[in-house]
Design a protein around this motif. Structure first.
Motif, PDB file in Angstrom:
ATOM      1  N   ASP A  65       0.848  -1.182   0.000  1.00 14.93           N
ATOM      2  CA  ASP A  65       0.000   0.000   0.000  1.00 14.93           C
ATOM      3  C   ASP A  65       0.891   1.242   0.000  1.00 14.93           C
ATOM      4  O   ASP A  65       1.669   1.451   0.943  1.00 14.93           O
ATOM      5  CB  ASP A  65      -0.901  -0.019   1.239  1.00 14.93           C
ATOM      6  CG  ASP A  65      -1.865   1.156   1.311  1.00 14.93           C
ATOM      7  OD1 ASP A  65      -1.722   2.117   0.521  1.00 14.93           O
ATOM      8  OD2 ASP A  65      -2.757   1.129   2.171  1.00 14.93           O
ATOM      9  N   VAL A  66       0.811   2.042  -1.060  1.00 16.61           N
ATOM     10  CA  VAL A  66       1.695   3.208  -1.188  1.00 16.61           C
ATOM     11  C   VAL A  66       1.384   4.295  -0.160  1.00 16.61           C
ATOM     12  O   VAL A  66       2.141   5.264  -0.038  1.00 16.61           O
ATOM     13  CB  VAL A  66       1.638   3.820  -2.604  1.00 16.61           C
ATOM     14  CG1 VAL A  66       2.220   2.864  -3.629  1.00 16.61           C
ATOM     15  CG2 VAL A  66       0.211   4.231  -2.981  1.00 16.61           C
ATOM     16  N   ALA A  93       1.622   5.549  -9.002  1.00 14.21           N
ATOM     17  CA  ALA A  93       0.361   5.085  -8.432  1.00 14.21           C
ATOM     18  C   ALA A  93      -0.590   6.252  -8.172  1.00 14.21           C
ATOM     19  O   ALA A  93      -0.184   7.298  -7.664  1.00 14.21           O
ATOM     20  CB  ALA A  93       0.618   4.327  -7.135  1.00 14.21           C
ATOM     21  N   GLY A  94      -1.845   6.062  -8.520  1.00 14.66           N
ATOM     22  CA  GLY A  94      -2.820   7.126  -8.298  1.00 14.66           C
ATOM     23  C   GLY A  94      -4.235   6.675  -8.593  1.00 14.66           C
ATOM     24  O   GLY A  94      -4.456   5.612  -9.180  1.00 14.66           O
ATOM     25  N   ILE A  95      -5.189   7.477  -8.170  1.00 14.06           N
ATOM     26  CA  ILE A  95      -6.602   7.209  -8.429  1.00 14.06           C
ATOM     27  C   ILE A  95      -7.276   8.508  -8.862  1.00 14.06           C
ATOM     28  O   ILE A  95      -6.734   9.606  -8.659  1.00 14.06           O
ATOM     29  CB  ILE A  95      -7.330   6.644  -7.191  1.00 14.06           C
ATOM     30  CG1 ILE A  95      -7.220   7.627  -6.007  1.00 14.06           C
ATOM     31  CG2 ILE A  95      -6.788   5.278  -6.825  1.00 14.06           C
ATOM     32  CD1 ILE A  95      -8.047   7.223  -4.805  1.00 14.06           C
ATOM     33  N   GLN A  96      -8.443   8.368  -9.442  1.00 21.22           N
ATOM     34  CA  GLN A  96      -9.234   9.516  -9.879  1.00 21.22           C
ATOM     35  C   GLN A  96     -10.563   9.523  -9.142  1.00 21.22           C
ATOM     36  O   GLN A  96     -11.076   8.454  -8.766  1.00 21.22           O
ATOM     37  CB  GLN A  96      -9.458   9.443 -11.394  1.00 21.22           C
ATOM     38  CG  GLN A  96     -10.320  10.535 -11.992  1.00 21.22           C
ATOM     39  CD  GLN A  96      -9.749  11.931 -11.812  1.00 21.22           C
ATOM     40  OE1 GLN A  96      -9.819  12.485 -10.715  1.00 21.22           O
ATOM     41  NE2 GLN A  96      -9.188  12.500 -12.872  1.00 21.22           N
ATOM     42  N   LEU A  97     -11.106  10.694  -8.924  1.00 19.05           N
ATOM     43  CA  LEU A  97     -12.444  10.853  -8.341  1.00 19.05           C
ATOM     44  C   LEU A  97     -13.162  11.934  -9.122  1.00 19.05           C
ATOM     45  O   LEU A  97     -12.669  13.064  -9.201  1.00 19.05           O
ATOM     46  CB  LEU A  97     -12.354  11.250  -6.866  1.00 19.05           C
ATOM     47  CG  LEU A  97     -13.687  11.590  -6.180  1.00 19.05           C
ATOM     48  CD1 LEU A  97     -14.565  10.338  -6.050  1.00 19.05           C
ATOM     49  CD2 LEU A  97     -13.463  12.231  -4.824  1.00 19.05           C
ATOM     50  N   SER A 119       1.593   9.581  -1.167  1.00 16.00           N
ATOM     51  CA  SER A 119       2.350   8.377  -1.531  1.00 16.00           C
ATOM     52  C   SER A 119       3.673   8.750  -2.191  1.00 16.00           C
ATOM     53  O   SER A 119       4.710   8.120  -1.932  1.00 16.00           O
ATOM     54  CB  SER A 119       1.536   7.482  -2.459  1.00 16.00           C
ATOM     55  OG  SER A 119       1.330   8.096  -3.718  1.00 16.00           O
ATOM     56  N   ALA A 120       3.657   9.768  -3.051  1.00 13.92           N
ATOM     57  CA  ALA A 120       4.895  10.204  -3.708  1.00 13.92           C
ATOM     58  C   ALA A 120       5.879  10.736  -2.675  1.00 13.92           C
ATOM     59  O   ALA A 120       7.095  10.507  -2.782  1.00 13.92           O
ATOM     60  CB  ALA A 120       4.593  11.266  -4.762  1.00 13.92           C
ATOM     61  N   PHE A 121       5.376  11.442  -1.680  1.00 19.28           N
ATOM     62  CA  PHE A 121       6.216  11.934  -0.590  1.00 19.28           C
ATOM     63  C   PHE A 121       6.794  10.778   0.220  1.00 19.28           C
ATOM     64  O   PHE A 121       8.005  10.720   0.486  1.00 19.28           O
ATOM     65  CB  PHE A 121       5.402  12.859   0.318  1.00 19.28           C
ATOM     66  CG  PHE A 121       5.980  13.046   1.691  1.00 19.28           C
ATOM     67  CD1 PHE A 121       7.189  13.695   1.875  1.00 19.28           C
ATOM     68  CD2 PHE A 121       5.316  12.560   2.809  1.00 19.28           C
ATOM     69  CE1 PHE A 121       7.739  13.870   3.153  1.00 19.28           C
ATOM     70  CE2 PHE A 121       5.839  12.721   4.082  1.00 19.28           C
ATOM     71  CZ  PHE A 121       7.055  13.374   4.253  1.00 19.28           C
ATOM     72  N   LEU A 122       5.950   9.824   0.593  1.00 21.60           N
ATOM     73  CA  LEU A 122       6.387   8.740   1.463  1.00 21.60           C
ATOM     74  C   LEU A 122       7.369   7.805   0.764  1.00 21.60           C
ATOM     75  O   LEU A 122       8.455   7.525   1.289  1.00 21.60           O
ATOM     76  CB  LEU A 122       5.169   7.941   1.953  1.00 21.60           C
ATOM     77  CG  LEU A 122       4.227   8.685   2.897  1.00 21.60           C
ATOM     78  CD1 LEU A 122       2.981   7.851   3.157  1.00 21.60           C
ATOM     79  CD2 LEU A 122       4.926   9.029   4.209  1.00 21.60           C
TER      80      LEU A 122
END
Length: 254
Positions: A65-66, A93-97, A119-122
């Motif tokens: 899990d990112v 990794a990403g999602i749309q809403l 997630s990109a930060f972590l």
């Protein structure tokens, strides 16, 4: 050309079991990198690995899990124990809403920000710590969007997250460039993927994209390969904090 040769490098691409991530992973593998595919759907991930293996590419897979910092850290520890050091990170990794801001619940807003931005930060932070400790530099490529610069109705949470990705990339460059790490971003235009296929199938929206984009077509995942190889290779060693829009010229016109 040696400027674009990734032989001997290892690249982790998050969200790469399909779509844009898979195309970029294949492009990096074609340039000589060992690739680490990532996804939450293990069966889909295994199919992607098999497809690249059939083309004689060196491929590993990880599933985490990112947005879970503990899972990110453990994955990198496990890879390190196997003698695998990451030289290139692609935060894809990403999602749309699709929902008006006024109707967006706090929980959904937070999920979009966590998945696309945090997630990109972590992942970026944990990879950067290892790159700095090794002292050999490295590459981080964050995947933004047209919405890193402009907005459209009903995608407010996504726009906020992708706008954040652009400035996060600049912050990474500001802090990590002295360690030989180049952090840049790619802003894809409207690309045909599983996620966007419903939009392609809407005649009115499809016509709008075709007429709005100077190239007069949707992009394909393969259109991103040149940019991700460039930003992952020695050819971009003095490029830092930039975002390359791969959009067929859409942002250039009004």
């Amino acid at each position: 050309m040696t400027l674009f040769d990734l032989t001997g490098k290892t690249a982790l691409i998050t969200g790469s079991s399909g779509g844009l991530g898979y195309a970029m992973a294949k492009g990096l593998a074609d340039a000589g990198a060992q690739v680490i595919l990532h996804g939450r759907n293990v069966e889909k991930l295994q199919r992607a690995q098999q497809a690249l293996a059939e083309e004689h590419h060196d491929v590993r897979t990880v599933s985490f899990d990112v947005t879970d910092e503990t899972a990110i850290e453990q994955t990198l520890v496990d890879l390190g124990a196997q003698g695998v050091d990451i030289d290139i990170l692609v935060n894809n990794a990403g999602i749309q809403l699709r929902k008006p801001l006024i109707d967006t619940p706090r929980e959904e807003w937070q999920t979009v920000l966590d998945t696309n931005l945090s997630s990109a930060f972590l992942v970026g932070r944990h990879v950067a710590r290892r790159l700095i400790a090794r002292g050999q530099g490295g590459k981080i490529v964050n995947i933004g969007s047209l919405m890193s610069t402009v907005a459209r109705p009903t995608v407010g949470a996504y726009t906020a997250a992708k706008g954040g990705v652009r400035l996060l990339t600049q912050s990474m460059a500001a802090e990590w460039a002295e360690h030989g790490i180049q952090a840049n971003a790619i802003g894809p235009g409207y690309m045909i993927t599983e996620m966007t296929q419903p939009l392609v199938d809407k005649p009115e929206f499809n016509d709008w994209i075709i007429n709005r984009t100077p190239a007069r077509r949707w992009g394909t995942p393969e259109d991103l390969v040149g940019s991700v190889v460039f930003l992952s290779s020695p050819a971009s060693n003095f490029v830092n904090g930039q975002i390359i829009y791969v959009d067929g010229g859409l942002l250039s016109v009004i």
